[in-house]
Design a protein around this motif. Sequence first.
Motif, PDB file in Angstrom:
ATOM      1  N   LEU A  39       1.001  -1.433  -0.494  1.00 35.28           N
ATOM      2  CA  LEU A  39      -0.203  -0.185   0.387  1.00 35.28           C
ATOM      3  C   LEU A  39       0.861   1.212   0.011  1.00 35.28           C
ATOM      4  O   LEU A  39       1.662   1.078   0.751  1.00 35.28           O
ATOM      5  CB  LEU A  39      -1.018  -0.240   1.553  1.00 35.28           C
ATOM      6  N   THR A  40       0.762   2.151  -0.399  1.00 39.42           N
ATOM      7  CA  THR A  40       1.070   3.729  -1.009  1.00 39.42           C
ATOM      8  C   THR A  40       0.921   4.574  -0.770  1.00 39.42           C
ATOM      9  O   THR A  40      -0.450   4.339  -1.211  1.00 39.42           O
ATOM     10  CB  THR A  40       3.024   3.194  -1.689  1.00 39.42           C
ATOM     11  N   ASN A  41       1.193   5.667  -1.415  1.00 40.17           N
ATOM     12  CA  ASN A  41      -0.032   6.869  -2.041  1.00 40.17           C
ATOM     13  C   ASN A  41       1.478   7.912  -3.323  1.00 40.17           C
ATOM     14  O   ASN A  41       1.856   8.001  -2.415  1.00 40.17           O
ATOM     15  CB  ASN A  41       0.023   8.000  -0.759  1.00 40.17           C
ATOM     16  N   MET A  48      -1.295   5.250 -17.267  1.00 40.40           N
ATOM     17  CA  MET A  48      -0.863   4.055 -17.463  1.00 40.40           C
ATOM     18  C   MET A  48       0.319   4.524 -17.713  1.00 40.40           C
ATOM     19  O   MET A  48       1.217   4.787 -18.314  1.00 40.40           O
ATOM     20  CB  MET A  48      -1.680   3.075 -18.498  1.00 40.40           C
ATOM     21  N   LEU A  49       1.562   4.123 -16.194  1.00 36.24           N
ATOM     22  CA  LEU A  49       2.691   4.304 -15.917  1.00 36.24           C
ATOM     23  C   LEU A  49       3.482   4.878 -16.241  1.00 36.24           C
ATOM     24  O   LEU A  49       3.967   5.360 -16.837  1.00 36.24           O
ATOM     25  CB  LEU A  49       3.366   2.831 -16.892  1.00 36.24           C
ATOM     26  N   GLY A  50       2.884   6.226 -15.953  1.00 37.66           N
ATOM     27  CA  GLY A  50       2.965   7.400 -16.042  1.00 37.66           C
ATOM     28  C   GLY A  50       3.705   8.051 -17.096  1.00 37.66           C
ATOM     29  O   GLY A  50       3.847   9.341 -17.494  1.00 37.66           O
ATOM     30  N   PHE A 116      -2.095   3.538  -5.939  1.00 39.81           N
ATOM     31  CA  PHE A 116      -1.515   2.733  -3.929  1.00 39.81           C
ATOM     32  C   PHE A 116      -1.804   1.509  -4.568  1.00 39.81           C
ATOM     33  O   PHE A 116      -1.520   1.403  -2.726  1.00 39.81           O
ATOM     34  CB  PHE A 116      -2.969   3.451  -3.036  1.00 39.81           C
ATOM     35  N   PHE A 117      -1.668   0.888  -5.198  1.00 32.60           N
ATOM     36  CA  PHE A 117      -1.556  -0.909  -5.016  1.00 32.60           C
ATOM     37  C   PHE A 117      -0.314  -0.719  -6.016  1.00 32.60           C
ATOM     38  O   PHE A 117      -0.542  -0.513  -6.643  1.00 32.60           O
ATOM     39  CB  PHE A 117      -2.168  -1.669  -5.537  1.00 32.60           C
ATOM     40  N   GLY A 127       3.085  -2.399 -11.942  1.00 30.19           N
ATOM     41  CA  GLY A 127       2.451  -0.714 -11.506  1.00 30.19           C
ATOM     42  C   GLY A 127       2.066  -0.663 -10.525  1.00 30.19           C
ATOM     43  O   GLY A 127       1.201  -0.995  -9.549  1.00 30.19           O
ATOM     44  N   ILE A 128       2.233   0.775 -10.076  1.00 37.40           N
ATOM     45  CA  ILE A 128       1.286   1.155  -8.781  1.00 37.40           C
ATOM     46  C   ILE A 128      -0.188   1.462  -9.415  1.00 37.40           C
ATOM     47  O   ILE A 128      -0.494   2.166 -10.172  1.00 37.40           O
ATOM     48  CB  ILE A 128       1.834   2.750  -7.994  1.00 37.40           C
ATOM     49  N   PHE A 129      -1.148   1.207  -8.818  1.00 34.73           N
ATOM     50  CA  PHE A 129      -2.682   0.551  -9.129  1.00 34.73           C
ATOM     51  C   PHE A 129      -3.551   1.631  -8.191  1.00 34.73           C
ATOM     52  O   PHE A 129      -3.198   1.593  -7.207  1.00 34.73           O
ATOM     53  CB  PHE A 129      -3.304   0.328 -10.318  1.00 34.73           C
ATOM     54  N   ASN A 130      -4.953   1.603  -8.957  1.00 34.03           N
ATOM     55  CA  ASN A 130      -5.602   1.625  -7.664  1.00 34.03           C
ATOM     56  C   ASN A 130      -7.033   0.943  -8.093  1.00 34.03           C
ATOM     57  O   ASN A 130      -7.324   0.212  -9.453  1.00 34.03           O
ATOM     58  CB  ASN A 130      -6.625   2.986  -8.370  1.00 34.03           C
ATOM     59  N   ILE A 131      -8.239   1.663  -7.674  1.00 29.99           N
ATOM     60  CA  ILE A 131      -9.125   0.453  -8.346  1.00 29.99           C
ATOM     61  C   ILE A 131     -10.038   0.917  -9.758  1.00 29.99           C
ATOM     62  O   ILE A 131     -10.944   0.156 -10.094  1.00 29.99           O
ATOM     63  CB  ILE A 131     -10.760   0.911  -7.214  1.00 29.99           C
TER      64      ILE A 131
END
Length: 155
Positions: A39-41, A48-50, A116-117, A127-131
């Motif tokens: 979990l992050t922020n 996607m992926l910046g 955040f995930f 990658g870091i993603f969300n719902i």
Amino acid sequence: MILIIVLMTVGCDQVSKELTRQKVEPEVFIPVIKNHLILTNVENTGAMLGFGQDFSPILKRLLLQALPMLLLLIMLYRIMSKPNLNLLLLVAFALVIGGGLGNLIDRIAYGSVTDFFQFRLGIFRTGIFNIADVAVTIGVFMFVFLIARGKKPAI
């Protein structure tokens, strides 16, 4: 049913992002399941992926706000106006629309999307993603699966 799925997707996405913004310090990595689920922020100012982070503000508004809004509205109109679409196809499109709207709301309101995930399994890292990203991914996989099984989308 389409609107319920869209609204539930947007609602879950926005609540989870707001909780993340309030409760998780930016750039901190918190192991949830050992080091496998993190979990992050992170605020993503691109797609996607910046992708597109370094675009000019005008190009970002066109490519990451105006174009997605237009496509989502067209998609919603098309599926709402077709009475005999396959139920799973409707669910797939509703997930894509809900996820797309969830991220679009962030881009318009905050200028970035809250992610955040992250999954980490050995050398594999997502990658870091969300719902919203999860909803779009599930919707696209459902769409591809239905096409592979011979269901014509007719959208």
